[in-house]
Design a protein around this motif. Structure first.
Motif, mmCIF file in Angstrom:
data_model
loop_
_atom_site.group_PDB
_atom_site.id
_atom_site.type_symbol
_atom_site.label_atom_id
_atom_site.label_comp_id
_atom_site.label_asym_id
_atom_site.label_seq_id
_atom_site.Cartn_x
_atom_site.Cartn_y
_atom_site.Cartn_z
ATOM 1 N N ASP A 122 1.024 -1.037 0.177
ATOM 2 C CA ASP A 122 0.034 -0.289 -0.081
ATOM 3 C C ASP A 122 1.038 1.322 0.083
ATOM 4 O O ASP A 122 -0.027 2.318 -0.585
ATOM 5 N N GLU A 125 2.552 1.562 -3.304
ATOM 6 C CA GLU A 125 1.937 1.845 -4.529
ATOM 7 C C GLU A 125 1.343 3.936 -4.183
ATOM 8 O O GLU A 125 1.427 3.814 -5.510
ATOM 9 N N ASN A 129 2.070 5.817 -7.218
ATOM 10 C CA ASN A 129 1.182 6.586 -7.395
ATOM 11 C C ASN A 129 0.768 7.861 -7.633
ATOM 12 O O ASN A 129 0.716 9.013 -8.790
ATOM 13 N N SER A 147 1.624 -0.853 -9.887
ATOM 14 C CA SER A 147 0.669 0.196 -9.459
ATOM 15 C C SER A 147 -0.734 -1.072 -9.210
ATOM 16 O O SER A 147 -0.871 -0.784 -7.961
ATOM 17 N N LEU A 150 0.460 -3.317 -7.096
ATOM 18 C CA LEU A 150 1.004 -3.618 -5.819
ATOM 19 C C LEU A 150 -0.773 -3.447 -4.845
ATOM 20 O O LEU A 150 -1.372 -3.576 -3.267
ATOM 21 N N ALA A 151 -1.759 -2.868 -5.797
ATOM 22 C CA ALA A 151 -2.943 -2.738 -5.422
ATOM 23 C C ALA A 151 -3.991 -4.218 -4.862
ATOM 24 O O ALA A 151 -4.177 -4.342 -4.192
#
Length: 188
Positions: A122, A125, A129, A147, A150-151
């Protein structure tokens, strides 16, 4: 992972349960705060969780209003403490559930490790981002995929343990309430 066995023993709250309730409350307040801070950027946040391509990711970012773009960025910045809160709450819940129900050492290890891995993903990410949002030329298929992966790790490492822990705790809590209601007998 096998689901936890049901307990026939009455549930008696301890100091650990109070700590767990406190951490869960802190997480809830943090979640509400993030929703508020992210504000008009919320719909974009949801769309970007698992984005199929750099072009799609870039399109979402470029079509944000200036306010939504600011709110989204504020949401990512505010989200750096949040993963630590949910990881601590989930890990403490795993410790407490293993005191209450027979859980294999492997399952316990997974329940302790998954939230830490999820929180790390998290935070990573959020970094990715924010880095992409600073310059949309950085948004490529590879960075959007990073991204998204990772999410996915974040959601798997939180939702999986949460479901497992809920399956263990809900019958215990329901039984504790049932035992305290006059006229409602407990069946073994």
């Amino acid at each position: 992972m096998l689901l936890p066995a049901r307990s026939t023993e009455p549930f008696t709250p301890t100091a650990l349960d109070a700590r767990l309730a406190g951490r869960a409350a802190m997480y809830g307040v943090s979640e509400l705060s993030l929703i508020t801070v992210t504000g008009s950027g919320g719909p974009a946040y949801v769309q970007l969780q698992v984005c199929p391509s750099g072009a799609r990711y870039r399109s979402v970012i470029e079509n944000l209003s200036p306010r939504a773009a600011r709110d989204l960025k504020k949401g990512y910045i505010a989200n750096f403490h949040h993963p630590v809160l949910y990881a601590k709450a989930l890990r403490l819940a795993a410790v407490r559930l293993s005191e209450l129900l027979p859980i294999s050492p492997t399952t316990r290890s997974v329940l302790l490790a998954a939230p830490a891995v999820a929180a790390t993903a998290d935070i990573a990410e959020n970094v990715v981002n924010l880095w992409m949002h600073e310059d949309t030329r950085r948004i490529t298929d590879a960075t959007a995929t990073t991204s998204s992966v990772l999410a996915a790790v974040k959601w798997t490492g939180t939702i999986g343990p949460l479901l497992y822990l809920s399956r263990g705790f809900l019958p215990l809590w329901f039984g504790a309430v049932r035992d305290r209601v006059p006229g409602w007998t407990r069946k073994s």
